[in-house]
Design a protein around this motif. Sequence first.
Motif, PDB file in Angstrom:
ATOM      1  N   LYS A  36       0.816  -1.209   0.000  1.00  0.00           N
ATOM      2  CA  LYS A  36       0.000   0.000   0.000  1.00  0.00           C
ATOM      3  C   LYS A  36       0.852   1.262   0.000  1.00  0.00           C
ATOM      4  O   LYS A  36       0.469   2.285  -0.570  1.00  0.00           O
ATOM      5  N   LEU A  75      -4.731   6.721   1.266  1.00  0.00           N
ATOM      6  CA  LEU A  75      -5.213   5.346   1.133  1.00  0.00           C
ATOM      7  C   LEU A  75      -6.734   5.308   1.079  1.00  0.00           C
ATOM      8  O   LEU A  75      -7.328   4.576   0.274  1.00  0.00           O
ATOM      9  N   GLN A  78      -8.390   2.033   0.014  1.00  0.00           N
ATOM     10  CA  GLN A  78      -7.553   1.107   0.782  1.00  0.00           C
ATOM     11  C   GLN A  78      -7.752   1.321   2.279  1.00  0.00           C
ATOM     12  O   GLN A  78      -8.014   2.444   2.736  1.00  0.00           O
TER      13      GLN A  78
END
Length: 257
Positions: free
Chosen positions: A91, A242, A247
């Motif tokens: 990530k 994110l 995410q």
Amino acid sequence: MNNEQPALFDAPEPTAPPAYSTEDFPFFFGAKSLASRGFIAADWVSTLEPLDGVLQEIARKLAARSQAGEQILPAPEVMLRALSLPVAEIKVLIMGQDPYPTPGQANGLAFAAAKNVRPLPRSLRNIYKELFVDLGVPEAGHPDLGAWHEQGVMLLNQVLSVTASNAGSHQKLGWAPVIEAIIATLNARKVPVVAVLWGAHAQKLGTLMNNMPQLRSAHPSPLSASRGFFGSKHFSQINRRLAEIGQAPIEWKLPAG
């Protein structure tokens, strides 16, 4: 039977500097071997396999230096530890410079060290200070960043080896094509990876990350942290970025030592 053997990546540094041969460096045998033996995730093979010859040459150079009396850090089996994290699970990419040159500290992840290392490396202590100011996360009291790695934070140095007590000594050893290939793979991801570039050395790689959201500041070292690293609030910004791409956020609080 002893069931309390240390994990591969927690193995302590030997007390006496070993004299390594080329075969002591797992990457000497190529990317497929690295994956089959668990040193890298399988989805990195296509990235590294075209560089098998480069990695073999690096192993030869490191072995020659070791045989000549240099203490090479970190241990060969953890030099590619950052790639034990699968491409698909990454990530965040946090770029470091080179491993800590103090024997017993470097463990294959940028800015991290083995859990028992004291005192904390100074750059990492500043990272913890900024994390507390940004998100109120207290200092872990240890330098093991494995929990970040396991959540998808790739802690990657630009150079993956160093001679003990000689910071930057392997910058021209030949690691650059390997790092550039790793970045190219991440840059090609459909789901973007958030890149964190602390300091001028890391920021030079920004042109290779045109598809990656980038956060930039001064390096967290004691020499530069006050020039823009402190107050950057990168940890909260990472989690916001994110969230923007769907995410899950990173839990920055580390387990107690």
